[in-house]
Design a protein around this motif. Structure first.
Motif, PDB file in Angstrom:
ATOM      1  N   VAL A   8       0.861  -1.184   0.000  1.00 53.50           N
ATOM      2  CA  VAL A   8       0.000   0.000   0.000  1.00 53.50           C
ATOM      3  C   VAL A   8       0.897   1.233   0.000  1.00 53.50           C
ATOM      4  N   VAL A   9       0.466   2.298  -0.715  1.00 53.71           N
ATOM      5  CA  VAL A   9       1.193   3.571  -0.712  1.00 53.71           C
ATOM      6  C   VAL A   9       0.203   4.699  -0.401  1.00 53.71           C
ATOM      7  N   ILE A  10       0.557   5.517   0.590  1.00 52.48           N
ATOM      8  CA  ILE A  10      -0.226   6.692   0.976  1.00 52.48           C
ATOM      9  C   ILE A  10       0.609   7.931   0.677  1.00 52.48           C
ATOM     10  N   ALA A  11       0.018   8.899  -0.020  1.00 48.53           N
ATOM     11  CA  ALA A  11       0.719  10.139  -0.373  1.00 48.53           C
ATOM     12  C   ALA A  11       0.145  11.309   0.407  1.00 48.53           C
ATOM     13  N   SER A  12       0.988  12.019   1.151  1.00 42.73           N
ATOM     14  CA  SER A  12       0.601  13.260   1.828  1.00 42.73           C
ATOM     15  C   SER A  12       1.163  14.423   1.020  1.00 42.73           C
ATOM     16  N   VAL A  13       0.277  15.309   0.551  1.00 41.24           N
ATOM     17  CA  VAL A  13       0.679  16.360  -0.384  1.00 41.24           C
ATOM     18  C   VAL A  13       0.252  17.726   0.142  1.00 41.24           C
ATOM     19  N   HIS A  14       1.217  18.633   0.260  1.00 43.42           N
ATOM     20  CA  HIS A  14       0.992  19.997   0.757  1.00 43.42           C
ATOM     21  C   HIS A  14       0.813  20.896  -0.458  1.00 43.42           C
ATOM     22  N   ASP A  15      -0.436  21.285  -0.757  1.00 46.16           N
ATOM     23  CA  ASP A  15      -0.701  21.928  -2.040  1.00 46.16           C
ATOM     24  C   ASP A  15      -2.052  22.640  -1.992  1.00 46.16           C
ATOM     25  N   GLY A  16      -2.278  23.533  -2.939  1.00 51.23           N
ATOM     26  CA  GLY A  16      -3.567  24.199  -3.073  1.00 51.23           C
ATOM     27  C   GLY A  16      -3.498  25.683  -2.759  1.00 51.23           C
ATOM     28  N   MET A  17      -4.657  26.337  -2.780  1.00 49.78           N
ATOM     29  CA  MET A  17      -4.740  27.766  -2.483  1.00 49.78           C
ATOM     30  C   MET A  17      -5.314  27.953  -1.087  1.00 49.78           C
ATOM     31  N   GLU A  18      -4.572  28.660  -0.271  1.00 52.00           N
ATOM     32  CA  GLU A  18      -4.981  28.836   1.120  1.00 52.00           C
ATOM     33  C   GLU A  18      -6.357  29.479   1.220  1.00 52.00           C
ATOM     34  N   TYR A  19      -7.149  28.939   2.170  1.00 50.41           N
ATOM     35  CA  TYR A  19      -8.462  29.473   2.549  1.00 50.41           C
ATOM     36  C   TYR A  19      -9.529  29.284   1.470  1.00 50.41           C
ATOM     37  N   LYS A  20      -9.238  28.484   0.432  1.00 51.20           N
ATOM     38  CA  LYS A  20     -10.189  28.274  -0.649  1.00 51.20           C
ATOM     39  C   LYS A  20     -10.726  26.846  -0.622  1.00 51.20           C
ATOM     40  N   VAL A  21     -12.048  26.730  -0.527  1.00 52.76           N
ATOM     41  CA  VAL A  21     -12.672  25.411  -0.523  1.00 52.76           C
ATOM     42  C   VAL A  21     -12.617  24.737  -1.896  1.00 52.76           C
ATOM     43  N   PRO A  22     -12.868  25.457  -2.997  1.00 53.76           N
ATOM     44  CA  PRO A  22     -12.784  24.802  -4.310  1.00 53.76           C
ATOM     45  C   PRO A  22     -11.387  24.264  -4.589  1.00 53.76           C
ATOM     46  N   ILE A  23     -11.322  23.158  -5.295  1.00 57.77           N
ATOM     47  CA  ILE A  23     -10.043  22.539  -5.625  1.00 57.77           C
ATOM     48  C   ILE A  23      -9.340  23.396  -6.673  1.00 57.77           C
TER      49      ILE A  23
ATOM     50  N   ASP B  44      -2.172  13.409 -11.882  1.00 54.17           N
ATOM     51  CA  ASP B  44      -0.882  12.786 -12.158  1.00 54.17           C
ATOM     52  C   ASP B  44      -0.598  11.625 -11.212  1.00 54.17           C
ATOM     53  N   LEU B  45      -0.869  11.817  -9.936  1.00 61.56           N
ATOM     54  CA  LEU B  45      -0.619  10.744  -8.977  1.00 61.56           C
ATOM     55  C   LEU B  45      -1.576   9.585  -9.208  1.00 61.56           C
ATOM     56  N   GLY B  46      -2.822   9.892  -9.534  1.00 63.16           N
ATOM     57  CA  GLY B  46      -3.769   8.826  -9.837  1.00 63.16           C
ATOM     58  C   GLY B  46      -3.356   8.045 -11.075  1.00 63.16           C
ATOM     59  N   ALA B  47      -2.903   8.768 -12.118  1.00 62.89           N
ATOM     60  CA  ALA B  47      -2.501   8.117 -13.367  1.00 62.89           C
ATOM     61  C   ALA B  47      -1.246   7.273 -13.210  1.00 62.89           C
ATOM     62  N   SER B  48      -0.455   7.539 -12.190  1.00 67.16           N
ATOM     63  CA  SER B  48       0.769   6.754 -11.991  1.00 67.16           C
ATOM     64  C   SER B  48       0.469   5.292 -11.690  1.00 67.16           C
ATOM     65  N   GLY B  49      -0.695   5.035 -11.122  1.00 68.14           N
ATOM     66  CA  GLY B  49      -1.069   3.662 -10.816  1.00 68.14           C
ATOM     67  C   GLY B  49      -0.395   3.063  -9.599  1.00 68.14           C
ATOM     68  N   VAL B  50       0.283   3.886  -8.790  1.00 67.28           N
ATOM     69  CA  VAL B  50       1.010   3.336  -7.640  1.00 67.28           C
ATOM     70  C   VAL B  50       0.530   3.895  -6.299  1.00 67.28           C
ATOM     71  N   ILE B  51      -0.446   4.806  -6.311  1.00 61.79           N
ATOM     72  CA  ILE B  51      -0.902   5.440  -5.081  1.00 61.79           C
ATOM     73  C   ILE B  51      -2.293   4.915  -4.717  1.00 61.79           C
ATOM     74  N   ASP B  52      -2.455   4.488  -3.468  1.00 59.23           N
ATOM     75  CA  ASP B  52      -3.755   4.007  -2.996  1.00 59.23           C
ATOM     76  C   ASP B  52      -4.619   5.129  -2.434  1.00 59.23           C
ATOM     77  N   VAL B  53      -4.002   6.016  -1.623  1.00 55.78           N
ATOM     78  CA  VAL B  53      -4.762   7.078  -0.950  1.00 55.78           C
ATOM     79  C   VAL B  53      -3.955   8.371  -1.017  1.00 55.78           C
ATOM     80  N   PHE B  54      -4.645   9.470  -1.353  1.00 57.67           N
ATOM     81  CA  PHE B  54      -4.062  10.809  -1.401  1.00 57.67           C
ATOM     82  C   PHE B  54      -4.616  11.601  -0.228  1.00 57.67           C
ATOM     83  N   VAL B  55      -3.713  12.251   0.543  1.00 55.45           N
ATOM     84  CA  VAL B  55      -4.114  13.065   1.693  1.00 55.45           C
ATOM     85  C   VAL B  55      -3.561  14.470   1.496  1.00 55.45           C
ATOM     86  N   GLY B  56      -4.443  15.473   1.428  1.00 53.18           N
ATOM     87  CA  GLY B  56      -4.029  16.832   1.136  1.00 53.18           C
ATOM     88  C   GLY B  56      -3.941  17.731   2.349  1.00 53.18           C
TER      89      GLY B  56
END
Length: 442
Positions: A267-282, A292-304
């Motif tokens: 299993v691989v879990i990715a923790s990613v520090h990213d996005g626009m501060e204080y904005k709910v929309p992605i 990109d991480l989803g297309a890699s085929g090696v990540i099970d769960v993404f945590v932002g």
């Protein structure tokens, strides 16, 4: 993880630790996704960004087994993971912890600020925090916004509530330079906790591995981490030592994830520090990172992390075997002194909880069997974070916010998070799986 199942000498590590001694997250203004977009090439199977079919199966027949024999079916392993967002030690929090820790070794006590989430973190097989602020290399360098430097004692609080490891790649990773980065990793080492996203050497630039054992079978969980950038910009140290902090390099973290798979990670879990501060929309950059991480085929769960407000939870395209990648786009804050003037969502955050089953059937892939969440309320008056569930029958003792306020937070969060993940309002049952933190090579 459950206290009775700790596999590390936490008390001894804690003794070693004793001897070592209001605004947002950005240094100026909220981030604007200013980092240039990188190109991540999804290349043929067997290369770095491997297709799902290229990921090694962990249930292969043994070398002594003849091709005509049926592979032995192993017991399934089901384990749980609890994840939380940014903890930012703004001045009111530091002052509070200093008052609580007066006269004690180290002089700070943060435990009470996060004590209320212990029933939610400790039952999980693996508890993962996001250590956005580095630890100050010396007591004289303890500081708050804009360049954070945390007191060492915060590690005790993380251990106390049940965390097993943390991601450390954030825009604040270089706030105290190399010395702060190294000191932070040394503290986690002494505590027997996992750490990933920063490294002291090229050899250490690998995934953090957790070995999970259940029913006599041990599987491996890999944790990887990266950040969109640093508040200091493009620091010259990264030119020759890019492994110091994983900055805006999706390709490299995918390489690390694939290497972990080759070396036996289930299993691989990715923790990613990213996005626009204080904005709910992605943001566009977040969306690209997830694609990109989803297309890699090696990540099970993404945590932002990073945006300081909760965002949606759902299944993104891709993932292992092409079955989708569970994505917690942004957990928001665990705790900070941010006010609602920055954004209403800074007053509440997400505690993510998911279960993963690694089948014993040869060739079968791991699957997320539960994706859940509960809300956390920031109580700046009491300097505490409370689970929403603590207000089910009214405000708990010591709270300075009301049940009506928390009910309003909850209603808003349910609309933001969406229906794909299940909201839970009672702590999960303790896991019967045990975990061992595997130190990264030096």
């Amino acid at each position: 993880m459950p206290t009775a199942q700790k596999t590390l000498a936490v008390l001894a590590a804690g003794a070693l630790l004793l001897s070592l001694s209001l605004t947002g997250c950005s240094s100026t203004a909220p981030s604007k996704d200013a980092q240039p977009e990188e190109t991540v090439s999804i290349v043929p199977a067997g290369s770095v960004n491997a297709a799902p079919s290229a990921i090694p199966s962990q249930n292969k027949p043994s070398p002594t087994q003849s091709p005509t024999q049926s592979p032995t079916t192993l017991p399934d392993v089901t384990f749980s993971v609890a994840v939380t967002g940014d903890y930012l030690p703004h001045t009111p929090i530091l002052n509070y912890a200093k008052r609580k820790g007066a006269g004690t070794p180290g002089g700070y006590d943060f435990t009470s600020t996060i004590e209320a989430i212990k029933p939610w973190i400790e039952p999980a097989t693996i508890g993962l925090c996001h250590q956005e602020a580095m630890f100050a290399p010396t007591p004289a360098q303890i500081s708050t916004f804009p360049a954070f430097g945390m007191p060492d004692n915060f590690v005790h609080a993380l251990q106390h509530v049940g965390y097993d490891g943390c991601s450390t790649a954030s825009n604040h990773s270089w706030d105290k330079g190399r010395a702060g980065l190294v000191h932070t990793m040394e503290l986690f080492d002494l505590a027997g906790m996992g750490v990933v996203g920063t490294a002291r050497s090229a050899a250490e630039d690998v995934a953090q591995i957790y070995e999970v054992t259940q029913h006599g079978r041990t599987i491996k969980v890999a944790h990887i981490s990266m950040t969109y950038g640093l508040n200091q910009g493009r620091i010259r140290e990264l030119r020759n030592e890019p492994w110091l902090v994983h900055v805006n390099d999706t390709q490299r973290v995918v390489e690390i994830a694939y290497q972990a798979r080759v070396q036996g990670a289930d299993v691989v879990i990715a923790s990613v520090h990213d996005g626009m501060e204080y904005k709910v929309p992605i943001s566009a950059m977040q969306a690209k990172r997830v694609r990109d991480l989803g297309a890699s085929g090696v990540i099970d769960v993404f945590v932002g992390h990073h945006v300081h407000v909760p965002q949606k939870i759902g299944v993104a395209p891709g993932g292992v075997g092409g079955g989708g990648m569970w994505t917690y786009y942004g957990l928001g804050n665990l705790f900070s002194s941010m006010g609602p003037d920055l954004a209403p969502g800074t007053q509440y955050g997400t505690l993510g909880y998911f279960e993963i089953t690694v089948p014993g059937t040869p060739g079968a892939r791991a699957a997320v069997t539960k994706a859940q969440w509960t809300g956390l309320a920031l109580d700046r008056g009491a300097q505490k974070v409370w689970p929403f569930a603590a207000f089910a029958q009214g405000a708990p003792p010591g709270a300075t916010i009301s049940k009506a306020t928390v009910d309003r937070y909850r209603a808003t969060m349910r609309g933001i998070v969406g229906p794909e993940a299940e909201e839970i309002m009672a702590p999960p049952a303790p896991s019967d799986a045990t975990v061992k933190v595997v130190p990264r090579p030096r």
